[in-house]
Scaffold this active site. Structure first.
Site, PDB file in Angstrom:
ATOM      1  CG  HIS A   1      -0.464   0.352   2.511  1.00 17.41           C
ATOM      2  ND1 HIS A   1      -0.092  -0.586   3.448  1.00 17.41           N
ATOM      3  CD2 HIS A   1      -0.244   1.556   3.094  1.00 17.41           C
ATOM      4  CE1 HIS A   1       0.314   0.021   4.546  1.00 17.41           C
ATOM      5  NE2 HIS A   1       0.237   1.323   4.357  1.00 17.41           N
TER       6      HIS A   1
ATOM      7  CB  SER B   1       3.227   2.149   5.815  1.00 14.89           C
ATOM      8  OG  SER B   1       2.111   2.069   6.646  1.00 14.89           O
TER       9      SER B   1
ATOM     10  CG  ASP C   1       0.287  -3.931   3.132  1.00 15.87           C
ATOM     11  OD1 ASP C   1       0.384  -3.402   2.007  1.00 15.87           O
ATOM     12  OD2 ASP C   1       0.207  -3.282   4.193  1.00 15.87           O
TER      13      ASP C   1
END
Length: 563
Positions: free
Chosen positions: A61, A174, A92
Protein backbone atom coordinates in the site's frame (compact mmCIF):
# COMPACT_ATOMS: atom_id res chain seq x y z
CA UNK A 1 20.48 17.30 51.76
CA UNK A 2 22.71 19.41 49.50
CA UNK A 3 22.38 18.93 45.75
CA UNK A 4 25.14 17.02 43.99
CA UNK A 5 27.40 19.09 41.79
CA UNK A 6 27.60 18.06 38.12
CA UNK A 7 31.17 16.87 38.42
CA UNK A 8 30.14 14.49 41.20
CA UNK A 9 27.60 12.61 39.02
CA UNK A 10 29.03 9.27 37.96
CA UNK A 11 27.25 7.19 35.34
CA UNK A 12 27.86 3.46 35.81
CA UNK A 13 29.94 1.82 33.11
CA UNK A 14 27.23 -0.70 32.27
CA UNK A 15 24.76 2.13 31.60
CA UNK A 16 27.23 3.86 29.29
CA UNK A 17 27.97 0.58 27.52
CA UNK A 18 24.26 -0.11 27.05
CA UNK A 19 23.74 3.37 25.63
CA UNK A 20 26.66 2.94 23.25
CA UNK A 21 25.31 -0.41 22.05
CA UNK A 22 21.87 1.09 21.47
CA UNK A 23 23.27 4.02 19.49
CA UNK A 24 25.46 1.68 17.42
CA UNK A 25 22.46 -0.55 16.65
CA UNK A 26 20.38 2.47 15.61
CA UNK A 27 23.17 3.81 13.40
CA UNK A 28 23.53 0.41 11.71
CA UNK A 29 19.79 0.10 11.21
CA UNK A 30 19.30 3.65 9.98
CA UNK A 31 21.85 3.15 7.20
CA UNK A 32 19.67 0.46 5.57
CA UNK A 33 16.37 2.32 6.03
CA UNK A 34 14.79 3.72 2.87
CA UNK A 35 12.61 6.81 2.54
CA UNK A 36 10.15 6.23 -0.31
CA UNK A 37 8.78 9.22 -2.24
CA UNK A 38 6.23 8.90 -5.03
CA UNK A 39 7.12 10.82 -8.17
CA UNK A 40 5.33 14.15 -8.19
CA UNK A 41 5.18 14.27 -4.40
CA UNK A 42 1.97 12.22 -4.17
CA UNK A 43 2.67 10.36 -0.96
CA UNK A 44 5.37 8.03 0.17
CA UNK A 45 6.49 5.90 3.06
CA UNK A 46 9.39 3.75 4.11
CA UNK A 47 11.35 0.65 3.20
CA UNK A 48 14.49 -1.28 4.07
CA UNK A 49 17.40 -2.52 1.96
CA UNK A 50 18.04 -6.27 2.16
CA UNK A 51 20.89 -6.74 -0.35
CA UNK A 52 23.92 -4.77 -1.56
CA UNK A 53 22.55 -4.59 -5.12
CA UNK A 54 19.60 -2.47 -4.02
CA UNK A 55 16.67 -4.81 -3.37
CA UNK A 56 14.43 -3.35 -0.68
CA UNK A 57 11.21 -4.34 1.08
CA UNK A 58 8.23 -2.07 1.60
CA UNK A 59 4.44 -2.30 1.88
CA UNK A 60 2.21 -2.89 -1.11
CA UNK A 61 0.00 0.00 0.00
CA UNK A 62 3.07 2.28 0.04
CA UNK A 63 4.31 1.60 -3.49
CA UNK A 64 0.92 1.44 -5.22
CA UNK A 65 0.42 5.23 -5.47
CA UNK A 66 3.92 5.53 -6.93
CA UNK A 67 3.32 3.03 -9.72
CA UNK A 68 6.27 1.46 -11.51
CA UNK A 69 8.96 4.00 -10.62
CA UNK A 70 9.66 6.02 -7.50
CA UNK A 71 12.37 8.01 -5.75
CA UNK A 72 14.11 6.61 -2.68
CA UNK A 73 16.59 8.10 -0.26
CA UNK A 74 18.92 6.72 2.38
CA UNK A 75 20.92 8.58 4.98
CA UNK A 76 23.97 8.96 2.73
CA UNK A 77 22.17 12.12 1.61
CA UNK A 78 21.45 10.90 -1.93
CA UNK A 79 18.20 10.36 -3.82
CA UNK A 80 18.00 7.20 -5.94
CA UNK A 81 15.69 6.06 -8.70
CA UNK A 82 13.88 2.82 -7.88
CA UNK A 83 11.77 0.32 -9.81
CA UNK A 84 8.97 -1.98 -8.70
CA UNK A 85 9.92 -5.68 -8.81
CA UNK A 86 7.04 -7.72 -7.31
CA UNK A 87 3.99 -7.30 -5.11
CA UNK A 88 2.19 -9.44 -2.56
CA UNK A 89 -1.12 -7.56 -2.29
CA UNK A 90 -2.64 -10.04 0.19
CA UNK A 91 0.29 -9.85 2.61
CA UNK A 92 0.85 -6.12 1.95
CA UNK A 93 4.46 -6.58 0.85
CA UNK A 94 6.35 -5.15 -2.11
CA UNK A 95 9.89 -5.62 -3.38
CA UNK A 96 11.57 -2.70 -5.11
CA UNK A 97 15.08 -2.18 -6.44
CA UNK A 98 17.14 0.94 -5.95
CA UNK A 99 19.39 1.73 -8.91
CA UNK A 100 22.82 3.29 -9.16
CA UNK A 101 24.95 1.24 -6.75
CA UNK A 102 25.95 -2.34 -6.04
CA UNK A 103 27.25 -1.68 -2.53
CA UNK A 104 24.20 -0.45 -0.63
CA UNK A 105 24.14 -0.95 3.14
CA UNK A 106 21.58 -3.60 3.99
CA UNK A 107 19.87 -5.14 6.99
CA UNK A 108 20.51 -8.57 8.44
CA UNK A 109 17.35 -10.71 8.47
CA UNK A 110 16.79 -12.21 11.91
CA UNK A 111 14.71 -15.27 12.85
CA UNK A 112 11.47 -13.59 13.94
CA UNK A 113 10.27 -16.80 15.63
CA UNK A 114 12.88 -16.02 18.30
CA UNK A 115 11.16 -12.72 19.15
CA UNK A 116 9.51 -12.71 22.58
CA UNK A 117 7.03 -10.42 24.29
CA UNK A 118 9.01 -7.85 26.25
CA UNK A 119 11.96 -7.71 23.85
CA UNK A 120 13.20 -4.21 23.10
CA UNK A 121 12.66 -3.13 19.51
CA UNK A 122 12.69 0.04 17.44
CA UNK A 123 10.99 1.26 14.28
CA UNK A 124 12.86 3.37 11.75
CA UNK A 125 11.18 5.24 8.92
CA UNK A 126 9.66 8.33 7.42
CA UNK A 127 6.59 9.24 9.54
CA UNK A 128 4.56 12.13 8.15
CA UNK A 129 7.23 12.28 5.38
CA UNK A 130 9.47 14.24 7.75
CA UNK A 131 12.73 12.88 6.34
CA UNK A 132 13.25 15.65 3.80
CA UNK A 133 16.89 15.68 4.92
CA UNK A 134 17.02 11.91 4.22
CA UNK A 135 17.59 11.08 7.90
CA UNK A 136 14.94 8.66 9.21
CA UNK A 137 13.01 8.91 12.46
CA UNK A 138 13.59 6.31 15.19
CA UNK A 139 10.96 5.27 17.74
CA UNK A 140 11.67 2.85 20.56
CA UNK A 141 9.45 0.38 22.38
CA UNK A 142 8.89 -3.25 23.25
CA UNK A 143 7.35 -6.24 21.54
CA UNK A 144 3.78 -6.31 22.87
CA UNK A 145 2.65 -9.51 21.18
CA UNK A 146 3.81 -12.21 18.77
CA UNK A 147 2.01 -14.48 16.30
CA UNK A 148 -0.91 -12.06 16.06
CA UNK A 149 -3.53 -12.72 13.40
CA UNK A 150 -5.26 -9.70 11.85
CA UNK A 151 -8.42 -10.62 9.93
CA UNK A 152 -8.88 -9.21 6.42
CA UNK A 153 -12.16 -7.68 7.70
CA UNK A 154 -13.61 -7.33 4.22
CA UNK A 155 -10.33 -6.30 2.60
CA UNK A 156 -7.75 -8.16 0.56
CA UNK A 157 -5.01 -7.52 3.12
CA UNK A 158 -4.40 -10.26 5.69
CA UNK A 159 -1.80 -9.82 8.41
CA UNK A 160 -0.93 -13.31 9.61
CA UNK A 161 1.63 -14.23 12.25
CA UNK A 162 2.55 -10.58 12.78
CA UNK A 163 4.45 -8.81 15.57
CA UNK A 164 2.68 -6.28 17.78
CA UNK A 165 4.68 -3.37 19.20
CA UNK A 166 4.11 -0.17 21.16
CA UNK A 167 6.91 1.61 19.28
CA UNK A 168 5.19 4.52 17.54
CA UNK A 169 4.15 3.60 14.00
CA UNK A 170 2.55 6.58 12.30
CA UNK A 171 1.54 7.51 8.74
CA UNK A 172 4.73 7.33 6.69
CA UNK A 173 6.25 4.52 8.79
CA UNK A 174 4.51 1.94 6.61
CA UNK A 175 6.91 -0.34 4.78
CA UNK A 176 9.73 0.55 7.12
CA UNK A 177 11.73 -1.83 9.28
CA UNK A 178 11.18 -3.06 12.80
CA UNK A 179 14.52 -3.99 14.35
CA UNK A 180 15.49 -5.89 17.46
CA UNK A 181 17.81 -4.28 19.98
CA UNK A 182 20.85 -5.48 18.00
CA UNK A 183 19.69 -3.68 14.86
CA UNK A 184 18.66 -6.86 13.01
CA UNK A 185 15.47 -6.92 10.95
CA UNK A 186 12.51 -8.72 12.55
CA UNK A 187 9.56 -7.23 10.64
CA UNK A 188 8.08 -4.74 8.19
CA UNK A 189 5.75 -2.17 9.77
CA UNK A 190 2.40 -1.96 8.09
CA UNK A 191 -0.75 -1.73 10.17
CA UNK A 192 -1.64 0.44 13.15
CA UNK A 193 -4.48 1.38 15.44
CA UNK A 194 -5.21 5.10 15.54
CA UNK A 195 -7.25 7.57 17.52
CA UNK A 196 -10.22 7.97 15.20
CA UNK A 197 -9.98 11.70 14.51
CA UNK A 198 -6.29 12.42 14.59
CA UNK A 199 -4.58 9.55 12.76
CA UNK A 200 -2.23 9.40 15.76
CA UNK A 201 -0.71 6.14 16.97
CA UNK A 202 -2.21 4.85 20.21
CA UNK A 203 0.52 2.34 21.00
CA UNK A 204 -0.72 -0.63 18.97
CA UNK A 205 1.20 -1.26 15.77
CA UNK A 206 1.74 -4.39 13.71
CA UNK A 207 4.71 -5.57 11.68
CA UNK A 208 4.75 -8.38 9.13
CA UNK A 209 7.17 -10.96 10.52
CA UNK A 210 10.39 -11.31 8.58
CA UNK A 211 9.98 -15.10 8.64
CA UNK A 212 6.78 -14.75 6.62
CA UNK A 213 8.67 -12.61 4.12
CA UNK A 214 11.46 -15.21 3.98
CA UNK A 215 8.89 -17.73 2.71
CA UNK A 216 7.97 -15.25 -0.04
CA UNK A 217 11.47 -13.95 -0.74
CA UNK A 218 12.26 -16.43 -3.50
CA UNK A 219 8.95 -15.55 -5.15
CA UNK A 220 9.28 -11.77 -4.72
CA UNK A 221 12.28 -11.71 -7.06
CA UNK A 222 10.13 -13.22 -9.83
CA UNK A 223 8.43 -9.98 -10.89
CA UNK A 224 5.02 -11.60 -10.37
CA UNK A 225 1.83 -10.61 -8.56
CA UNK A 226 1.85 -13.10 -5.70
CA UNK A 227 -1.01 -14.83 -3.93
CA UNK A 228 -1.21 -16.51 -0.56
CA UNK A 229 -1.96 -20.18 -0.05
CA UNK A 230 -4.94 -22.24 1.01
CA UNK A 231 -5.09 -25.85 2.15
CA UNK A 232 -8.42 -26.36 0.43
CA UNK A 233 -10.02 -27.14 3.78
CA UNK A 234 -11.71 -25.30 6.65
CA UNK A 235 -11.21 -26.09 10.32
CA UNK A 236 -12.85 -25.42 13.67
CA UNK A 237 -12.47 -26.46 17.30
CA UNK A 238 -14.41 -29.50 18.50
CA UNK A 239 -15.87 -30.06 21.98
CA UNK A 240 -12.53 -31.47 23.15
CA UNK A 241 -10.59 -28.41 22.03
CA UNK A 242 -9.01 -30.15 19.05
CA UNK A 243 -8.65 -28.44 15.67
CA UNK A 244 -10.59 -30.59 13.21
CA UNK A 245 -11.48 -30.44 9.52
CA UNK A 246 -15.04 -29.22 8.89
CA UNK A 247 -14.93 -29.09 5.09
CA UNK A 248 -12.47 -30.14 2.41
CA UNK A 249 -12.39 -29.83 -1.37
CA UNK A 250 -12.07 -33.20 -3.08
CA UNK A 251 -9.94 -31.54 -5.77
CA UNK A 252 -7.33 -30.43 -3.21
CA UNK A 253 -3.96 -32.05 -2.72
CA UNK A 254 -4.80 -32.36 0.98
CA UNK A 255 -7.69 -34.66 0.04
CA UNK A 256 -5.40 -36.77 -2.14
CA UNK A 257 -2.99 -37.07 0.79
CA UNK A 258 -5.80 -38.60 2.85
CA UNK A 259 -7.16 -35.65 4.86
CA UNK A 260 -10.90 -36.01 5.50
CA UNK A 261 -13.80 -34.40 7.32
CA UNK A 262 -13.39 -34.77 11.08
CA UNK A 263 -9.64 -35.43 11.00
CA UNK A 264 -7.61 -33.67 13.68
CA UNK A 265 -4.75 -31.39 12.62
CA UNK A 266 -1.65 -32.01 14.72
CA UNK A 267 0.97 -29.86 13.00
CA UNK A 268 1.31 -27.77 9.88
CA UNK A 269 4.40 -26.16 8.41
CA UNK A 270 6.46 -27.48 11.31
CA UNK A 271 4.27 -25.90 14.03
CA UNK A 272 1.96 -27.68 16.43
CA UNK A 273 -1.68 -26.71 15.84
CA UNK A 274 -3.80 -26.15 18.95
CA UNK A 275 -6.13 -23.31 17.86
CA UNK A 276 -7.89 -22.20 14.69
CA UNK A 277 -6.03 -18.88 14.78
CA UNK A 278 -2.78 -20.77 15.15
CA UNK A 279 -3.56 -22.67 11.97
CA UNK A 280 -4.51 -19.48 10.11
CA UNK A 281 -1.28 -17.87 11.30
CA UNK A 282 0.85 -20.63 9.81
CA UNK A 283 -1.17 -20.93 6.61
CA UNK A 284 -0.94 -17.17 6.07
CA UNK A 285 2.86 -17.15 5.85
CA UNK A 286 3.04 -19.39 2.76
CA UNK A 287 2.74 -18.38 -0.90
CA UNK A 288 0.65 -20.20 -3.45
CA UNK A 289 2.51 -23.22 -4.80
CA UNK A 290 4.31 -24.08 -1.55
CA UNK A 291 4.68 -27.68 -0.44
CA UNK A 292 4.69 -28.00 3.34
CA UNK A 293 4.71 -30.77 5.95
CA UNK A 294 1.43 -31.69 7.62
CA UNK A 295 0.51 -34.19 10.33
CA UNK A 296 -3.03 -35.27 11.19
CA UNK A 297 -5.03 -38.03 12.82
CA UNK A 298 -7.26 -40.04 10.50
CA UNK A 299 -9.41 -42.74 12.11
CA UNK A 300 -6.93 -42.94 14.97
CA UNK A 301 -3.84 -43.24 12.76
CA UNK A 302 -1.23 -40.49 12.54
CA UNK A 303 -0.32 -39.48 8.98
CA UNK A 304 2.82 -37.43 8.27
CA UNK A 305 3.15 -36.18 4.72
CA UNK A 306 3.68 -33.13 2.51
CA UNK A 307 0.85 -31.18 0.93
CA UNK A 308 0.78 -28.79 -2.03
CA UNK A 309 -1.02 -25.52 -1.37
CA UNK A 310 -3.15 -23.79 -3.98
CA UNK A 311 -3.95 -20.08 -4.19
CA UNK A 312 -6.59 -18.20 -2.23
CA UNK A 313 -7.63 -16.51 -5.48
CA UNK A 314 -7.58 -17.43 -9.13
CA UNK A 315 -5.11 -15.29 -11.12
CA UNK A 316 -7.97 -13.38 -12.76
CA UNK A 317 -9.74 -12.85 -9.43
CA UNK A 318 -6.57 -11.50 -7.86
CA UNK A 319 -6.07 -9.06 -10.73
CA UNK A 320 -9.67 -7.90 -10.40
CA UNK A 321 -9.34 -7.40 -6.64
CA UNK A 322 -6.37 -5.06 -6.93
CA UNK A 323 -7.93 -2.68 -9.43
CA UNK A 324 -7.83 0.97 -8.30
CA UNK A 325 -10.49 2.02 -5.85
CA UNK A 326 -8.81 4.54 -3.57
CA UNK A 327 -5.54 6.26 -2.73
CA UNK A 328 -3.74 5.62 0.57
CA UNK A 329 -2.04 8.88 1.65
CA UNK A 330 1.51 9.12 2.92
CA UNK A 331 2.13 5.41 3.40
CA UNK A 332 -0.44 5.35 6.17
CA UNK A 333 -0.42 2.11 8.17
CA UNK A 334 -3.54 0.27 7.10
CA UNK A 335 -6.28 0.50 9.75
CA UNK A 336 -8.40 -2.59 10.20
CA UNK A 337 -11.51 -2.87 8.03
CA UNK A 338 -10.41 -0.38 5.36
CA UNK A 339 -10.84 -1.01 1.61
CA UNK A 340 -8.03 -2.57 -0.36
CA UNK A 341 -5.42 -0.24 -1.81
CA UNK A 342 -5.40 0.03 -5.60
CA UNK A 343 -3.04 -1.81 -7.88
CA UNK A 344 0.22 -0.24 -9.04
CA UNK A 345 -0.41 2.28 -11.76
CA UNK A 346 0.36 1.39 -15.33
CA UNK A 347 3.75 2.70 -16.44
CA UNK A 348 3.72 6.01 -18.21
CA UNK A 349 5.92 7.24 -21.07
CA UNK A 350 7.53 9.62 -18.55
CA UNK A 351 9.53 6.86 -16.86
CA UNK A 352 13.04 8.13 -16.12
CA UNK A 353 15.59 6.92 -18.64
CA UNK A 354 17.54 5.08 -15.94
CA UNK A 355 14.41 3.06 -15.08
CA UNK A 356 13.15 2.15 -18.56
CA UNK A 357 15.60 -0.75 -19.17
CA UNK A 358 14.40 -2.38 -15.94
CA UNK A 359 10.70 -2.60 -16.78
CA UNK A 360 8.71 -4.88 -19.10
CA UNK A 361 4.91 -4.88 -19.01
CA UNK A 362 3.06 -8.19 -19.19
CA UNK A 363 -0.38 -9.13 -17.92
CA UNK A 364 -0.28 -10.90 -14.57
CA UNK A 365 3.17 -9.55 -13.68
CA UNK A 366 4.21 -6.56 -11.64
CA UNK A 367 7.39 -6.33 -13.72
CA UNK A 368 8.11 -9.08 -16.26
CA UNK A 369 11.69 -7.83 -16.73
CA UNK A 370 12.80 -9.55 -13.54
CA UNK A 371 11.01 -12.76 -14.43
CA UNK A 372 12.77 -12.99 -17.78
CA UNK A 373 16.06 -12.11 -16.12
CA UNK A 374 15.73 -15.13 -13.83
CA UNK A 375 14.55 -17.44 -16.62
CA UNK A 376 17.65 -16.64 -18.65
CA UNK A 377 19.95 -16.94 -15.63
CA UNK A 378 18.69 -20.42 -14.77
CA UNK A 379 18.54 -21.78 -18.30
CA UNK A 380 21.89 -20.38 -19.46
CA UNK A 381 23.63 -21.91 -16.42
CA UNK A 382 21.96 -25.27 -17.06
CA UNK A 383 22.66 -25.62 -20.79
CA UNK A 384 26.22 -24.44 -20.30
CA UNK A 385 26.77 -27.70 -18.40
CA UNK A 386 24.47 -30.10 -20.29
CA UNK A 387 25.06 -28.79 -23.85
CA UNK A 388 21.75 -30.06 -25.30
CA UNK A 389 22.16 -28.17 -28.59
CA UNK A 390 24.18 -31.07 -30.05
CA UNK A 391 21.68 -33.82 -29.15
CA UNK A 392 18.67 -32.87 -31.26
CA UNK A 393 17.71 -36.35 -32.52
CA UNK A 394 16.29 -39.44 -30.82
CA UNK A 395 17.47 -40.46 -27.37
CA UNK A 396 17.86 -43.98 -26.00
CA UNK A 397 18.25 -44.51 -22.26
CA UNK A 398 19.53 -47.86 -20.98
CA UNK A 399 19.96 -49.12 -17.46
CA UNK A 400 18.10 -50.88 -14.68
CA UNK A 401 14.85 -50.33 -12.80
CA UNK A 402 16.08 -50.90 -9.26
CA UNK A 403 16.60 -54.61 -8.69
CA UNK A 404 13.81 -55.61 -11.06
CA UNK A 405 15.80 -55.83 -14.27
CA UNK A 406 16.97 -54.06 -17.41
CA UNK A 407 15.34 -51.00 -18.94
CA UNK A 408 15.52 -49.49 -22.42
CA UNK A 409 13.59 -46.32 -23.29
CA UNK A 410 13.61 -44.79 -26.78
CA UNK A 411 12.47 -41.16 -27.02
CA UNK A 412 11.74 -40.27 -30.64
CA UNK A 413 9.93 -37.33 -32.18
CA UNK A 414 6.53 -39.02 -32.42
CA UNK A 415 6.49 -41.61 -29.62
CA UNK A 416 8.22 -43.05 -26.58
CA UNK A 417 8.78 -46.82 -26.35
CA UNK A 418 9.96 -48.57 -23.22
CA UNK A 419 11.03 -52.12 -22.47
CA UNK A 420 10.62 -52.61 -18.74
CA UNK A 421 10.87 -55.59 -16.38
CA UNK A 422 7.05 -55.46 -16.12
CA UNK A 423 6.65 -55.50 -19.91
CA UNK A 424 6.48 -53.04 -22.78
CA UNK A 425 4.93 -49.56 -22.54
CA UNK A 426 4.57 -46.68 -24.96
CA UNK A 427 3.23 -43.16 -25.42
CA UNK A 428 2.08 -41.71 -28.75
CA UNK A 429 2.98 -38.04 -28.80
CA UNK A 430 0.40 -37.02 -31.39
CA UNK A 431 -2.40 -37.99 -28.98
CA UNK A 432 -3.63 -36.17 -25.87
CA UNK A 433 -0.57 -36.26 -23.62
CA UNK A 434 -2.67 -35.80 -20.49
CA UNK A 435 -4.43 -39.12 -21.06
CA UNK A 436 -1.25 -41.17 -21.35
CA UNK A 437 -0.01 -42.29 -17.95
CA UNK A 438 2.20 -45.22 -18.99
CA UNK A 439 3.77 -47.13 -17.46
CA UNK A 440 1.04 -47.99 -15.00
CA UNK A 441 1.56 -46.55 -11.54
CA UNK A 442 4.10 -43.93 -12.65
CA UNK A 443 1.70 -41.07 -13.33
CA UNK A 444 2.97 -40.67 -16.90
CA UNK A 445 6.71 -41.32 -16.78
CA UNK A 446 7.09 -41.69 -20.55
CA UNK A 447 5.38 -38.37 -21.27
CA UNK A 448 7.46 -36.72 -18.53
CA UNK A 449 10.69 -38.03 -20.06
CA UNK A 450 9.56 -36.77 -23.46
CA UNK A 451 8.96 -33.29 -22.05
CA UNK A 452 12.34 -33.37 -20.26
CA UNK A 453 13.96 -34.13 -23.61
CA UNK A 454 11.79 -31.66 -25.51
CA UNK A 455 12.57 -28.60 -23.38
CA UNK A 456 16.28 -29.30 -23.70
CA UNK A 457 16.06 -29.58 -27.46
CA UNK A 458 13.81 -26.55 -28.04
CA UNK A 459 14.95 -24.34 -25.18
CA UNK A 460 12.59 -22.33 -23.00
CA UNK A 461 11.90 -19.89 -25.82
CA UNK A 462 10.10 -22.45 -28.01
CA UNK A 463 8.83 -25.02 -25.50
CA UNK A 464 5.60 -23.15 -24.74
CA UNK A 465 4.54 -20.71 -22.04
CA UNK A 466 7.41 -20.53 -19.54
CA UNK A 467 7.81 -18.34 -16.47
CA UNK A 468 9.93 -18.22 -13.34
CA UNK A 469 7.87 -19.20 -10.29
CA UNK A 470 10.53 -18.37 -7.71
CA UNK A 471 12.72 -20.39 -5.37
CA UNK A 472 11.31 -22.84 -2.84
CA UNK A 473 12.34 -25.89 -0.79
CA UNK A 474 11.21 -29.39 -1.72
CA UNK A 475 10.73 -32.50 0.43
CA UNK A 476 14.05 -33.88 -0.85
CA UNK A 477 16.19 -30.72 -1.00
CA UNK A 478 16.88 -28.41 1.93
CA UNK A 479 18.37 -25.81 -0.41
CA UNK A 480 15.69 -23.68 -2.04
CA UNK A 481 15.36 -24.67 -5.69
CA UNK A 482 14.80 -22.28 -8.61
CA UNK A 483 11.54 -23.26 -10.32
CA UNK A 484 10.54 -22.79 -13.96
CA UNK A 485 6.89 -23.48 -14.80
CA UNK A 486 6.50 -24.57 -18.42
CA UNK A 487 3.29 -25.48 -20.26
CA UNK A 488 3.37 -27.55 -23.45
CA UNK A 489 0.23 -28.91 -25.15
CA UNK A 490 -1.80 -27.98 -22.01
CA UNK A 491 0.54 -30.10 -19.85
CA UNK A 492 2.11 -28.13 -17.01
CA UNK A 493 5.60 -29.05 -15.88
CA UNK A 494 7.67 -27.65 -13.06
CA UNK A 495 11.44 -27.88 -13.41
CA UNK A 496 13.54 -27.47 -10.26
CA UNK A 497 17.17 -26.32 -10.51
CA UNK A 498 19.83 -26.16 -7.82
CA UNK A 499 21.12 -22.58 -7.39
CA UNK A 500 24.48 -23.90 -6.23
CA UNK A 501 25.14 -26.30 -9.13
CA UNK A 502 22.75 -24.99 -11.78
CA UNK A 503 21.65 -28.55 -12.57
CA UNK A 504 18.11 -29.90 -12.85
CA UNK A 505 17.28 -31.70 -9.59
CA UNK A 506 13.65 -32.65 -10.19
CA UNK A 507 10.58 -32.14 -12.34
CA UNK A 508 6.84 -32.52 -11.90
CA UNK A 509 4.59 -33.33 -14.84
CA UNK A 510 0.87 -32.71 -14.30
CA UNK A 511 -1.39 -34.63 -16.72
CA UNK A 512 -4.14 -32.53 -15.15
CA UNK A 513 -3.95 -29.95 -12.36
CA UNK A 514 -6.45 -31.95 -10.31
CA UNK A 515 -4.30 -35.08 -10.07
CA UNK A 516 -0.95 -36.07 -8.60
CA UNK A 517 1.99 -35.29 -10.87
CA UNK A 518 4.67 -37.65 -12.04
CA UNK A 519 7.75 -36.60 -10.08
CA UNK A 520 11.28 -37.35 -11.26
CA UNK A 521 14.31 -36.63 -9.08
CA UNK A 522 17.61 -36.39 -10.99
CA UNK A 523 20.89 -37.08 -9.21
CA UNK A 524 24.38 -38.57 -9.48
CA UNK A 525 25.38 -36.30 -12.34
CA UNK A 526 28.59 -37.21 -14.14
CA UNK A 527 30.58 -35.38 -16.76
CA UNK A 528 30.55 -37.55 -19.88
CA UNK A 529 32.27 -36.17 -22.98
CA UNK A 530 31.99 -32.69 -21.47
CA UNK A 531 28.26 -32.99 -20.81
CA UNK A 532 26.69 -33.37 -17.34
CA UNK A 533 24.26 -36.31 -17.33
CA UNK A 534 22.16 -37.78 -14.48
CA UNK A 535 22.76 -41.45 -13.72
CA UNK A 536 19.98 -41.82 -11.13
CA UNK A 537 16.29 -41.01 -11.63
CA UNK A 538 13.81 -41.63 -8.81
CA UNK A 539 10.18 -41.70 -9.96
CA UNK A 540 7.35 -40.93 -7.52
CA UNK A 541 3.60 -40.76 -8.07
CA UNK A 542 1.49 -39.55 -5.17
CA UNK A 543 2.70 -41.25 -2.00
CA UNK A 544 4.29 -44.17 -3.86
CA UNK A 545 7.80 -44.60 -5.22
CA UNK A 546 7.35 -46.14 -8.68
CA UNK A 547 11.01 -47.03 -8.98
CA UNK A 548 14.60 -45.94 -9.39
CA UNK A 549 16.13 -45.79 -12.85
CA UNK A 550 19.88 -46.45 -12.79
CA UNK A 551 21.09 -45.28 -16.20
CA UNK A 552 24.22 -46.87 -17.62
CA UNK A 553 24.35 -45.23 -21.02
CA UNK A 554 22.67 -42.63 -23.23
CA UNK A 555 22.52 -42.90 -27.01
CA UNK A 556 21.95 -39.72 -29.00
CA UNK A 557 21.25 -40.31 -32.67
CA UNK A 558 22.21 -36.79 -33.70
CA UNK A 559 25.88 -37.67 -33.29
CA UNK A 560 25.60 -41.44 -33.21
CA UNK A 561 27.36 -41.65 -29.88
CA UNK A 562 26.71 -43.59 -26.71
CA UNK A 563 27.46 -41.82 -23.44
Amino acid sequence: MPALRAQELIVPDDVLASQAQRIAAINKASASTVMVFANGGKGGGSGVLISPDGYALSNYHVVQPAGTAMKCAINDGKLYDAILVSIDPVGDVALIKLLGRDDFPYAKLEDSDKVRVGDWCFAVGNPFLLATDFNPTVTYGIVSGVHRYQYPAGTLLEYADCIQTDASINPGNSGGPLFNEKGDLIGINGRGSFEKRGRVNVGVGYAISINQIKHFMGFLRSGRILDHATLGATVSTDENGNVVVTNIAESSDAYRRGLRYGDQLLSFGGRNISTVNGFKNVLGIYPRGSRVPISFLHEGDRIDTFVRLTGVHSPEELLARIQPNRQQPEGEPMPEGQPDPPAPKEPSPQLPDIVKPFFTARRGFANYHFNKLNQDRIWDTYIDQTKPESITGDWTLRGQLGNLGDVSIVLSKTRVDAELPQGKAFAVLDNDLGQQEAPRGSGGLLVALHLWKHIQQTGIGQFGDVYYLGSMPTPKQDEKQDVLVATHSVIECRFYFSPSTGLLTSMEMYPDLGVDPCEIYFSEYESVNGRMLPRHLEVIHGDTVYGELLLKDFEFNSNGGTE
